[in-house]
Design a protein around this motif. Structure first.
Motif, PDB file in Angstrom:
ATOM      1  N   ASN A   1     -43.919 -64.044   4.943  1.00 35.19           N
ATOM      2  CA  ASN A   1     -42.967 -63.831   5.607  1.00 35.19           C
ATOM      3  C   ASN A   1     -41.932 -62.910   5.118  1.00 35.19           C
ATOM      4  O   ASN A   1     -41.327 -62.549   3.564  1.00 35.19           O
ATOM      5  N   VAL A   2     -40.790 -62.782   5.989  1.00 35.58           N
ATOM      6  CA  VAL A   2     -40.340 -62.061   5.577  1.00 35.58           C
ATOM      7  C   VAL A   2     -39.150 -62.156   4.675  1.00 35.58           C
ATOM      8  O   VAL A   2     -39.712 -61.491   3.359  1.00 35.58           O
ATOM      9  N   PHE A   3     -38.915 -63.413   4.102  1.00 33.90           N
ATOM     10  CA  PHE A   3     -38.204 -64.261   2.406  1.00 33.90           C
ATOM     11  C   PHE A   3     -39.004 -63.655   1.293  1.00 33.90           C
ATOM     12  O   PHE A   3     -38.523 -63.553   0.371  1.00 33.90           O
ATOM     13  N   ASP A   4     -40.521 -64.358   2.132  1.00 38.23           N
ATOM     14  CA  ASP A   4     -41.236 -64.167   0.702  1.00 38.23           C
ATOM     15  C   ASP A   4     -41.637 -62.695  -0.113  1.00 38.23           C
ATOM     16  O   ASP A   4     -41.923 -61.944  -0.501  1.00 38.23           O
ATOM     17  N   ASN A   5     -41.683 -61.771   0.996  1.00 37.58           N
ATOM     18  CA  ASN A   5     -41.922 -59.660   1.074  1.00 37.58           C
ATOM     19  C   ASN A   5     -40.725 -59.902   0.618  1.00 37.58           C
ATOM     20  O   ASN A   5     -41.190 -58.876  -0.599  1.00 37.58           O
ATOM     21  N   ILE A   6     -39.789 -59.850   0.895  1.00 42.09           N
ATOM     22  CA  ILE A   6     -38.290 -59.568   0.069  1.00 42.09           C
ATOM     23  C   ILE A   6     -37.957 -60.213  -1.308  1.00 42.09           C
ATOM     24  O   ILE A   6     -37.819 -59.146  -2.602  1.00 42.09           O
ATOM     25  N   GLY A   7     -38.082 -61.012  -0.834  1.00 41.54           N
ATOM     26  CA  GLY A   7     -37.979 -61.903  -2.655  1.00 41.54           C
ATOM     27  C   GLY A   7     -39.645 -61.701  -4.014  1.00 41.54           C
ATOM     28  O   GLY A   7     -39.646 -62.194  -4.845  1.00 41.54           O
ATOM     29  N   TYR A   8     -40.627 -60.911  -3.073  1.00 41.71           N
ATOM     30  CA  TYR A   8     -41.714 -60.989  -4.157  1.00 41.71           C
ATOM     31  C   TYR A   8     -41.555 -60.351  -5.860  1.00 41.71           C
ATOM     32  O   TYR A   8     -42.266 -61.035  -6.370  1.00 41.71           O
ATOM     33  N   GLY A   9     -40.398 -59.187  -5.748  1.00 41.95           N
ATOM     34  CA  GLY A   9     -40.966 -58.671  -6.388  1.00 41.95           C
ATOM     35  C   GLY A   9     -40.141 -59.731  -7.888  1.00 41.95           C
ATOM     36  O   GLY A   9     -39.982 -59.435  -9.127  1.00 41.95           O
ATOM     37  N   LEU A  10     -39.286 -60.056  -7.574  1.00 46.43           N
ATOM     38  CA  LEU A  10     -38.463 -60.830  -8.238  1.00 46.43           C
ATOM     39  C   LEU A  10     -39.256 -62.635  -8.832  1.00 46.43           C
ATOM     40  O   LEU A  10     -39.185 -62.641  -9.721  1.00 46.43           O
ATOM     41  N   ARG A  11     -40.317 -63.135  -8.247  1.00 44.45           N
ATOM     42  CA  ARG A  11     -40.767 -64.038  -8.952  1.00 44.45           C
ATOM     43  C   ARG A  11     -42.012 -63.105  -9.606  1.00 44.45           C
ATOM     44  O   ARG A  11     -42.274 -64.303 -10.752  1.00 44.45           O
ATOM     45  N   ILE A  12     -42.513 -62.511  -9.123  1.00 45.28           N
ATOM     46  CA  ILE A  12     -42.828 -61.680 -10.461  1.00 45.28           C
ATOM     47  C   ILE A  12     -42.320 -61.891 -11.056  1.00 45.28           C
ATOM     48  O   ILE A  12     -43.102 -61.801 -11.968  1.00 45.28           O
TER      49      ILE A  12
END
Length: 358
Positions: free
Chosen positions: A92-103
């Protein structure tokens, strides 16, 4: 202002194909730069060199005064937005945007705060749970931009990001991108082959051709004072005339053309009588009359067309070359086949392809 990106005598070859030819480039921090040129001119190669996806064959690429020729992409404070958005379809949008931070193993609380900040920035609050397939092209583009900006890059690279959008949405997104860039103060380096897009958005335009720079300058400089016939024609479709210097009077030149003669203001170099000269003149600056005018060229109305609120009148000159005049409106009184005279103010035509002499 300090430079955030520099190219020093950079060349890039793929086999025997030299894509970039000993280029030098300085990009100032906090500005919106656009690389403008036809397909195959080397625009994308420059972006890949900045982003760390390629290393130059020769010369140096610098980020913040540091040579980064061999620095991998994930070690550079640079992010890229692509034309196809490259969103994860299963997120979803939230996970797409936050993906780099989770990495990067950023904490959940900080990820949530920064994602919400990005959603506000790109005006997509309330879209957190939306899937990419449920969104319009413009909305998906904003998600891609938010995902790139959340890592707080020093440079954002944009590789024809609006190419897949319809015209109305494309123009809307041009304004959105310019607003974002000014608000954030991040250096944007943008690729396009669309001259209107470049003029609307940029602080500086870099016009490219065959792996080299034709001209670098502000949009008004590129449009009003092109240095070469290529820039004049590519940016704004100027009319290109070829003539000879008939007379020289200080900074005024009288130009002889097979279809007439006219006066040109030019101080770029010392011209001599009989010297060949190339002139560019924008269609919107040309006036048309059925009566003979001083400093005018004679021709015949060949065609009229109307698009986007602009009337284009094509006139065939006596030497067989064509000039195009542009006007607001649907039609003008001149008929196909009618003899007309074209003229303009002296300062509205400029000499191009001139090697400036000291």
């Amino acid at each position: 202002m300090a430079n955030i990106v520099e190219f020093k005598d950079v060349s890039m070859s793929f086999g025997n194909n030299k894509v970039l030819k000993n280029i030098d480039l300085e990009i100032e921090k906090g500005n919106f730069y656009t690389l403008l040129g036809p397909s195959g001119c080397g625009k994308s190669t420059i972006l890949k060199l900045i982003g760390g996806f390629l290393s130059p064959t020769s010369g140096d690429v610098l980020l913040g005064n540091k040579v980064v020729n061999d620095l991998p992409a994930n070690k550079r404070q640079v992010n890229t937005v692509f034309q196809d958005y490259a969103l994860f379809p299963h997120m979803n949008v939230f996970d797409n945007i936050g993906y780099g931070l989770r990495i990067k193993k950023v904490g959940k609380k900080e990820i949530k705060e920064r994602v919400q900040e990005m959603l506000r920035l790109v005006q997509l609050e309330g879209f957190e749970l939306r899937m990419p397939a449920e969104m319009s092209g413009g909305q998906r583009q904003r998600v891609a931009i938010a995902r790139a900006l959340i890592n707080r890059p020093k440079v954002l690279l944009l590789d024809e990001p609006l190419g897949a959008l319809d015209l109305q949405l494309r123009r809307q997104m041009q304004l959105e991108l310019k607003r974002l860039q000014k608000r954030l103060g991040i250096t944007f380096i943008y690729i396009t082959h669309d001259q209107e897009e470049a003029i609307n958005m940029s602080d500086r335009i870099v016009v490219m051709r065959d792996g080299e720079f034709e001209q670098i300058g502000r949009p008004d400089e590129i449009y009003n004072r092109p240095r070469t016939s290529f820039v004049a024609d590519f940016v704004g479709n100027a009319n290109i005339l070829h003539g000879k210097v008939k007379a020289v009077d200080k900074e005024k030149l009288t130009i002889a053309h097979e279809s007439g003669e006219f006066v040109l203001l030019d101080a770029q170099k010392k011209w001599t009588v009989g010297e060949e000269i190339t002139i560019a003149i924008r269609g919107e600056n040309i006036k048309i009359s059925s009566e003979n005018q001083p400093n005018s060229l004679e021709g015949e109305v060949l065609e009229k067309s109307f698009a986007g609120g602009i009337l284009r009148i094509e006139v065939k000159l006596r030497d067989g070359s064509h000039m195009v005049i542009s006007r607001q409106g649907i039609d003008i009184g001149y008929k196909i086949g009618e003899r007309v005279h074209l003229y303009w103010q002296e300062e509205q035509a400029i000499a191009v392809d001139v090697e400036v002499r000291a």
